[in-house]
Design an enzyme around this catalytic site. Structure first.
Site, short mmCIF file in Angstrom:
data_model
loop_
_atom_site.label_atom_id
_atom_site.label_comp_id
_atom_site.label_asym_id
_atom_site.label_seq_id
_atom_site.Cartn_x
_atom_site.Cartn_y
_atom_site.Cartn_z
N HIS A 175 -25.34 -33.26 47.88
CA HIS A 175 -24.18 -34.01 47.37
C HIS A 175 -24.16 -35.38 48.04
CE1 HIS A 175 -20.52 -35.07 45.61
NE2 HIS A 175 -19.77 -34.02 45.87
N ASN A 178 -19.40 -39.21 45.61
CA ASN A 178 -17.96 -38.95 45.74
C ASN A 178 -17.37 -39.08 47.14
OD1 ASN A 178 -18.42 -38.42 43.09
ND2 ASN A 178 -17.99 -36.23 43.17
N ARG A 227 -27.25 -35.61 43.98
CA ARG A 227 -26.21 -36.20 43.14
C ARG A 227 -25.75 -37.50 43.78
NH1 ARG A 227 -20.54 -34.15 40.42
NH2 ARG A 227 -21.29 -34.48 38.32
C1 LIG Z 1 -11.87 -29.07 39.66
C2 LIG Z 1 -13.01 -30.03 39.91
C3 LIG Z 1 -13.77 -29.90 41.05
C4 LIG Z 1 -14.86 -30.73 41.29
N1 LIG Z 1 -15.64 -30.54 42.41
C5 LIG Z 1 -16.79 -31.21 42.55
C6 LIG Z 1 -17.72 -30.87 43.58
O1 LIG Z 1 -17.53 -29.92 44.36
N2 LIG Z 1 -18.86 -31.60 43.67
C7 LIG Z 1 -19.13 -32.63 42.82
O2 LIG Z 1 -20.19 -33.26 42.94
N3 LIG Z 1 -18.28 -32.97 41.82
C8 LIG Z 1 -17.14 -32.27 41.65
N4 LIG Z 1 -16.32 -32.56 40.59
C9 LIG Z 1 -16.73 -33.56 39.59
C10 LIG Z 1 -17.46 -32.89 38.41
O3 LIG Z 1 -18.71 -32.37 38.84
C11 LIG Z 1 -17.71 -33.87 37.24
O4 LIG Z 1 -18.49 -34.94 37.70
C12 LIG Z 1 -16.41 -34.38 36.63
O5 LIG Z 1 -15.55 -33.31 36.33
C13 LIG Z 1 -16.65 -35.20 35.36
O6 LIG Z 1 -17.32 -34.44 34.40
P1 LIG Z 1 -16.53 -33.81 33.13
O7 LIG Z 1 -15.94 -34.97 32.39
O8 LIG Z 1 -17.60 -33.10 32.32
O9 LIG Z 1 -15.49 -32.88 33.66
C14 LIG Z 1 -15.19 -31.75 40.35
C15 LIG Z 1 -14.40 -31.90 39.20
C16 LIG Z 1 -13.34 -31.05 38.96
C17 LIG Z 1 -12.56 -31.19 37.67
#
Ligand SMILES: Cc1cc2nc3c(=O)[nH]c(=O)nc-3n(C[C@H](O)[C@H](O)[C@H](O)COP(=O)(O)O)c2cc1C
Length: 363
Positions: A175, A178, A227
């Site tokens: 990771h 973010n 990522r």
């Molecule tokens: C509840 C939630 C938890 C997330 N946790 C992580 C995470 O642990 N690691 C990460 O790289 N991104 C995390 N994300 C980001 C998602 O991987 C993704 O990039 C984001 O939801 C946008 O994609 P989408 O539009 O398909 O939802 C999280 C997003 C959500 C909604």
């Protein structure tokens, strides 16, 4: 013919389709150990995704900044993850574990005894961290890592990579996005070091590249992805003028390591600044491995970006969170369940394993 729904062979893996489940923290791992409910959650979604990337999982006690996130450094955790990988494999999905060290994003309340909130430099991140005991609390100023701490952290990643293979994962996703530890080293706002890990981009990228080199050497190049979130601002990561040049350097340097994939984040669908197409194109051009794009995809946009060869795989987050049978729904054009934000990070089955499916899934 649909590219999205067709099997594809990339490196040593044949994926049943080009849908990747995005990593999503769900905070159901009480005691930082996965349980049967988590195995059920991933089993449900494994019918829709060719590749699952798990929620952020810490390689170190120091990286458990959020409440109830899993780790992968103890024997109990490795044994528990085996149930999750078995569940994914039983539905024909491959599964990588996302190694997330939270670094300065955390709170001592969430950490086990003896662990510490650490970062490249003692630079406080704005914002708060939720804790079960006391609710939201400001992030503490992290302890600046010494060179010995850096060496130890690299060894923790290496150990976690080996544990991941032992737990039945096909591989790991580092990771580097973010605002967590790896990105804290990349970005000049959080990295004020004056040694070989700070200053120029070559130095700020060194920790990430050391971790990539250690993990690929330990488990193999085809078992490691990363990522990244160029232009991401989450967790107090401001934009800065050299951003595009810095990430172009990273694309070249990561290409030279030969790791399996790069997974780019675009959180503009969640209200974050837009990620310029030029930076995505630069990664596509510089990086010869597998490219995964993510952020706000529906079936039509996924198909069109695959047809345009912008990416090899497309990662989907919230639609899969709320629709375990997303594949069936996308194929038939059925209406999707909306994700319930109130239960994103709450313990228990509600909003986790109880999203309705169109028709009963085969056992
Ligand atoms: C509840 C939630 C938890 C997330 N946790 C992580 C995470 O642990 N690691 C990460 O790289 N991104 C995390 N994300 C980001 C998602 O991987 C993704 O990039 C984001 O939801 C946008 O994609 P989408 O539009 O398909 O939802 C999280 C997003 C959500 C909604």
């Amino acid at each position: 013919m649909s590219l999205l729904y067709s099997p594809v062979t990339l490196g040593p893996y044949t994926f049943k389709n080009r849908i990747v489940m995005s990593p999503m923290t769900r905070s159901r791992a009480v005691g930082n150990v996965p349980d049967d409910l988590m195995a059920e959650y991933y089993r449900q979604r494994a019918s829709s995704a060719g590749l699952i990337i798990t929620e952020g999982t810490s390689p170190s006690p120091n990286g458990l900044g959020y409440p109830r996130i899993p780790g992968i450094f103890s024997a109990a955790q490795v044994a528990a993850w085996k149930k999750v990988t078995d569940a994914a494999h039983s539905k024909g999905a491959k599964i990588f574990v996302q190694l997330m060290h939270t670094g300065r994003i955390g709170h001592p309340n969430n950490l086990p005894q003896g662990a510490a909130v650490v970062g490249p430099s003692a630079v406080l991140a704005a914002g708060e961290m939720y804790t079960d005991a006391e609710g939201p609390k400001p992030h503490p100023t992290p302890k600046a890592m010494t060179e010995a701490d850096i060496k130890a952290a690299i060894a923790e990643y290496e150990h976690a990579a080996k544990d991941a293979v032992a737990a039945g994962f096909e591989g790991i996703e580092l990771h580097g996005a973010n605002g967590y530890l790896l990105e804290q080293f990349i970005r000049p706002a959080s990295n004020k070091r004056t040694d070989g890990y700070g200053g120029s981009i070559e130095n700020r990228a060194r920790f990430v590249l050391d971790v990539v080199k250690a993990t690929t050497a330990a488990i193999g190049k085809d078992k490691v992805g990363i990522r990244l979130s160029p232009f991401g601002v989450f967790n107090d990561m401001p934009l800065y003028p050299e951003m595009e040049a810095d990430y172009a350097y990273l694309a070249r340097a990561l290409n030279a390591t030969g790791l399996f994939y790069i997974h780019l984040v675009d959180h503009s669908p969640m209200g974050a600044p837009a990620v310029p197409q030029s930076i995505k194109d630069a990664f596509r051009k510089q990086f010869k491995g597998v490219l995964i794009l993510s952020g706000g995809y529906d079936a039509a946009r996924a198909e069109s970006d695959l047809e345009a060869r912008k990416a090899d795989l497309i990662a989907v987050g919230r639609p899969l969170l709320a629709n375990p049978d997303l594949l069936e729904r996308w194929k038939t054009g059925a209406v999707l369940n909306a994700p319930d934000m109130d239960t994103f990070y709450t313990p228990g089955a509600k909003g986790y394993t109880d999203y309705p499916v169109l028709a009963p899934q085969p056992a």
